[in-house]
Design a protein around this motif. Structure first.
Motif, PDB file in Angstrom:
ATOM      1  N   LEU A 143       0.516  -1.139  -0.153  1.00 18.99           N
ATOM      2  CA  LEU A 143       0.576  -0.278   0.252  1.00 18.99           C
ATOM      3  C   LEU A 143       0.976   1.169  -0.222  1.00 18.99           C
ATOM      4  CD1 LEU A 143      -3.313   1.110   0.346  1.00 18.99           C
ATOM      5  CD2 LEU A 143      -2.464   1.158   2.790  1.00 18.99           C
ATOM      6  N   GLU A 144       0.175   2.264  -0.814  1.00 17.98           N
ATOM      7  CA  GLU A 144       1.470   3.627  -0.911  1.00 17.98           C
ATOM      8  C   GLU A 144       0.737   4.133   0.582  1.00 17.98           C
ATOM      9  OE1 GLU A 144       3.633   6.032  -1.581  1.00 17.98           O
ATOM     10  OE2 GLU A 144       2.683   4.942  -3.212  1.00 17.98           O
ATOM     11  N   ARG A 145       1.640   4.434   1.794  1.00 18.51           N
ATOM     12  CA  ARG A 145       1.604   4.767   2.594  1.00 18.51           C
ATOM     13  C   ARG A 145       1.305   5.907   2.788  1.00 18.51           C
ATOM     14  NH1 ARG A 145       1.013   0.083   6.128  1.00 18.51           N
ATOM     15  NH2 ARG A 145       1.362  -1.390   4.744  1.00 18.51           N
ATOM     16  N   THR A 146       1.344   7.375   2.236  1.00 16.55           N
ATOM     17  CA  THR A 146       1.265   8.127   2.787  1.00 16.55           C
ATOM     18  C   THR A 146       0.518   9.227   0.976  1.00 16.55           C
ATOM     19  OG1 THR A 146       3.371   8.648   3.814  1.00 16.55           O
ATOM     20  CG2 THR A 146       2.815  10.579   2.527  1.00 16.55           C
ATOM     21  N   GLY A 147      -0.323   9.637   1.940  1.00 17.96           N
ATOM     22  CA  GLY A 147      -0.909  10.553   0.312  1.00 17.96           C
ATOM     23  C   GLY A 147      -2.212  11.311   0.834  1.00 17.96           C
ATOM     24  N   THR A 148      -3.480  11.914   0.040  1.00 15.98           N
ATOM     25  CA  THR A 148      -4.302  12.750  -0.288  1.00 15.98           C
ATOM     26  C   THR A 148      -5.217  12.287  -0.837  1.00 15.98           C
ATOM     27  OG1 THR A 148      -3.499  14.279  -1.902  1.00 15.98           O
ATOM     28  CG2 THR A 148      -2.231  14.444  -0.627  1.00 15.98           C
ATOM     29  N   ILE A 149      -6.175  12.677   0.753  1.00 14.09           N
ATOM     30  CA  ILE A 149      -8.001  12.527  -0.058  1.00 14.09           C
ATOM     31  C   ILE A 149      -8.133  14.007  -0.032  1.00 14.09           C
ATOM     32  CG2 ILE A 149     -10.286  11.800   0.839  1.00 14.09           C
ATOM     33  CD1 ILE A 149      -8.352   9.745   2.295  1.00 14.09           C
ATOM     34  N   ALA A 150      -9.424  14.336  -0.771  1.00 18.87           N
ATOM     35  CA  ALA A 150     -10.156  15.326  -0.797  1.00 18.87           C
ATOM     36  C   ALA A 150     -10.981  15.420   0.348  1.00 18.87           C
ATOM     37  CB  ALA A 150     -10.855  15.217  -2.380  1.00 18.87           C
ATOM     38  N   ALA A 151     -10.552  16.908   0.416  1.00 19.05           N
ATOM     39  CA  ALA A 151     -11.620  17.404   1.848  1.00 19.05           C
ATOM     40  C   ALA A 151     -13.027  17.487   1.910  1.00 19.05           C
ATOM     41  CB  ALA A 151     -10.874  18.806   2.611  1.00 19.05           C
ATOM     42  N   HIS A 152     -13.091  17.488   0.003  1.00 21.59           N
ATOM     43  CA  HIS A 152     -15.430  17.782   0.024  1.00 21.59           C
ATOM     44  C   HIS A 152     -15.141  16.667  -1.260  1.00 21.59           C
ATOM     45  CE1 HIS A 152     -18.422  18.815  -1.368  1.00 21.59           C
ATOM     46  NE2 HIS A 152     -19.013  19.822   0.262  1.00 21.59           N
ATOM     47  N   PRO A 153     -15.854  16.336  -1.292  1.00 19.11           N
ATOM     48  CA  PRO A 153     -16.252  15.450  -2.475  1.00 19.11           C
ATOM     49  C   PRO A 153     -16.908  15.971  -3.524  1.00 19.11           C
ATOM     50  CG  PRO A 153     -18.427  14.724  -0.728  1.00 19.11           C
ATOM     51  CD  PRO A 153     -17.561  15.561  -0.210  1.00 19.11           C
ATOM     52  N   LYS A 154     -16.899  17.009  -3.861  1.00 16.14           N
ATOM     53  CA  LYS A 154     -17.097  18.173  -4.707  1.00 16.14           C
ATOM     54  C   LYS A 154     -16.690  19.597  -5.414  1.00 16.14           C
ATOM     55  CE  LYS A 154     -21.739  15.701  -5.584  1.00 16.14           C
ATOM     56  NZ  LYS A 154     -23.221  15.944  -5.439  1.00 16.14           N
ATOM     57  N   VAL A 155     -16.469  19.809  -3.758  1.00  9.04           N
ATOM     58  CA  VAL A 155     -15.657  21.840  -3.810  1.00  9.04           C
ATOM     59  C   VAL A 155     -14.382  21.376  -3.429  1.00  9.04           C
ATOM     60  CG1 VAL A 155     -16.391  23.615  -2.896  1.00  9.04           C
ATOM     61  CG2 VAL A 155     -18.575  22.258  -3.143  1.00  9.04           C
ATOM     62  N   ASP A 156     -13.723  21.650  -4.501  1.00  5.50           N
ATOM     63  CA  ASP A 156     -12.030  22.019  -3.943  1.00  5.50           C
ATOM     64  C   ASP A 156     -12.523  22.764  -2.261  1.00  5.50           C
ATOM     65  OD1 ASP A 156      -9.826  22.522  -3.890  1.00  5.50           O
ATOM     66  OD2 ASP A 156      -9.201  23.612  -5.524  1.00  5.50           O
ATOM     67  N   LEU A 157     -11.867  22.047  -1.487  1.00  3.87           N
ATOM     68  CA  LEU A 157     -11.581  22.986   0.274  1.00  3.87           C
ATOM     69  C   LEU A 157     -10.779  22.427   0.175  1.00  3.87           C
ATOM     70  CD1 LEU A 157     -15.155  21.772   1.591  1.00  3.87           C
ATOM     71  CD2 LEU A 157     -14.626  24.114   0.495  1.00  3.87           C
TER      72      LEU A 157
END
Length: 472
Positions: free
Chosen positions: A353-367
């Motif tokens: 597994l890639e152990r570091t990463g990012t996830i969007a703070a909101h599914p539709k809006v860029d937050l």
RNA sequence: GCUUGUGUGGUGUAGUACGGCCCAUCAUAGUGGGUUUUCAUCCCGCCGACCCGGGUUCGAAUCCCGGCACGAGCACCA
């Protein structure tokens, strides 16, 4: 005659009696014996919206003429205007404080006596009640003007009448059908010092008189208030007739009860707060404006809510879910997502597994993005433990944490998780108690006061010492 | 008791002054489904009401009469 097609009316009903070229003047008059509550927001919002719509004025008036039953609370004079501005979106055009205006009211009392439509009554409350019920005139009613003026002096004199000895009454007609209107009281003696003006005055006007005179003096054109004040209007109309004034247009609404809120009164809340039962005016169990604001309710949500209820005279009971629904529509697109794990259970992840990463703070809006760093494993809720699940935005795992797929491979339930994180608590007000849920909160840099959406739980707000639940 | 106000789905609300366009609007709740890597958001469907009884009328949620139910005022509170 072509009839207009019936269409659904939107928003507030049209205001009656708006005269072109004349600025309508509205007012909202709370008692500063405490801070504002949910119910007050109706008066502020409705009056404020009409004022704005018609380019009129909104007067915020402190009806602080009772030092005994509802003694004024000093901080309220500063905080209520702030609450008003928060709700309406603009500051009141004028702020009037009744306790500053006592000499004016005295002047009108004297005019009333001189005009022979007011008199000093020295009957006891009980004695007068007998007259009111029997529709008979009390002995004081026929006293001469000079006699009344003398008694009026005595009311204002420390060495004269004492509280309870005398009141000023408006002469109406003891044979009026409505008992509430028969020679109603306009002023009484109070010797408890007023926090703003001390013991500068002994005679204080009662609401029906003070409010009536002030509305006229300020040029109020429209009074919008609860229908419990209907008899007040009738009393005041009689007074206006004596003075030769024209009564403002009056609109009423019915009583509103919120299912989730019991019977709170400002006086009782104040006592409880001072006794330490509640932490303050924004204790999360209270129905105050401060609490609503603290709990992330937007002024616009309250506005939508009250507009939807309209101005009917029906007595209604509404659930808070209606207000929450309006609020959700406003806050969702600006609420970053955050994971909070209740009954946190560790789940060790095995596999590639890639152990570091990012996830969007909101599914539709860029937050923005949320970063994660996974060492051994993640925290998941106990309820989600022990079955094949997909860790949201991460990977599919089997019941013991073996990584089965990075991409979503099937329809297994999607759950939220936290890598690292830190212990936190989620406080949920429920009736008169507060439920505290312990858990692990995703690491974040949101400042205190940020409204977030706790994934799969609901909306919350970040406070100094943890999270406060807003609503689903 | 006197006075005064209100009665439309579970909850609110539109329509009621000028009866037909109302087999009743919109929202919320509930429920079913769709979108979605959240039980959120968004979208679609379903559900469900004119307080009761008379009367007027070709026709009444709307007008008239009579009931019933609930609320508020009758404070030297606001």
């Amino acid at each position: 005659m072509e009839k207009k097609i019936k269409t659904r009316r939107e928003g507030l009903p049209d205001l009656p009696n708006v005269i072109e070229g004349v600025k309508p003047v509205f007012r909202f008059a709370p008692n500063p014996n405490g801070l504002l509550s949910f119910g007050h927001s109706r008066g502020l919002i409705i009056n404020g919206m009409y004022a704005k719509k018609h380019d009129g004025e909104l007067i915020l008036r402190f009806d602080d003429t009772d030092t005994t039953v509802k003694p004024p609370m000093m901080p309220a004079y500063d905080i209520i205007p702030e609450e008003q501005e928060w709700l309406c979106g603009f500051p009141a055009h004028r702020i009037i404080i009744a306790s500053d205006r006592i000499p004016v009211y005295h002047e009108y009392i004297a005019k009333m006596i001189s005009g022979e439509f007011g008199y000093v009554c020295t009957c006891s409350a009980d004695d007068f009640k007998v007259h009111r019920v029997a529709m008979t005139e009390c002995p004081c009613r026929d006293n001469s003007i000079s006699d009344n003026l003398g008694k009026w002096q005595k009311m204002n004199d420390k060495n004269g009448f004492q509280p309870g000895d005398a009141v000023v009454r408006v002469k109406t007609d003891m044979s009026l059908k409505n008992p509430a209107l028969r020679d109603w009281p306009a002023a009484r003696i109070q010797t408890n010092p007023h926090p703003r003006v001390g013991d500068a005055y002994r005679v204080w006007p009662l609401l029906d008189f003070q409010s009536a005179v002030e509305d006229h003096l300020q040029g109020v054109t429209h009074i919008i208030r609860g229908k419990d004040l209907m008899d007040s209007t009738r009393k005041q109309t009689l007074l206006y007739a004596h003075f030769g004034w024209q009564y403002p247009e009056t609109i009423y609404w019915g009583r509103v009860k919120v299912h989730e809120y019991g019977g709170f009164s400002t006086s009782q809340m104040r006592r409880d707060i001072e006794a330490g039962v509640y932490s303050g005016w924004d204790d999360i169990r209270l129905p105050t404006l401060g609490t609503l604001k603290r709990r992330g309710i937007q002024a616009k949500a309250l506005e939508s809510f009250w507009i939807e209820l309209g101005l009917t005279q029906k007595d209604i009971a509404v659930p808070l879910s209606t207000l929450y629904s309006h609020n959700t529509k406003i806050i969702d697109s600006s609420s970053p997502r955050l994971a909070f794990i209740r009954e946190a259970t560790p789940m060790t992840l095995t596999g590639v597994l890639e152990r570091t990463g990012t996830i969007a703070a909101h599914p539709k809006v860029d937050l923005g993005q949320r970063e994660y760093h996974i060492d051994q494993g993640v925290w998941i809720e106990a309820e989600d433990y022990g079955k094949p699940v997909r860790l949201m935005d991460l990977c599919d795992i089997d019941s013991v944490g073996n990584i089965e797929s990075i991409d979503r491979s099937d329809k297994r339930p999607v759950i939220h998780w936290v890598a690292g994180g830190s212990p936190s608590t989620l406080r949920i007000p429920k009736g008169d108690e507060i439920i505290t849920v312990e858990g692990i909160l995703e690491t974040n840099s949101h400042p205190v006061g940020t409204i977030v959406q706790l994934e799969r739980i609901g909306y919350g707000i970040i406070e100094d010492d943890g999270l406060l639940m807003l609503h689903d």
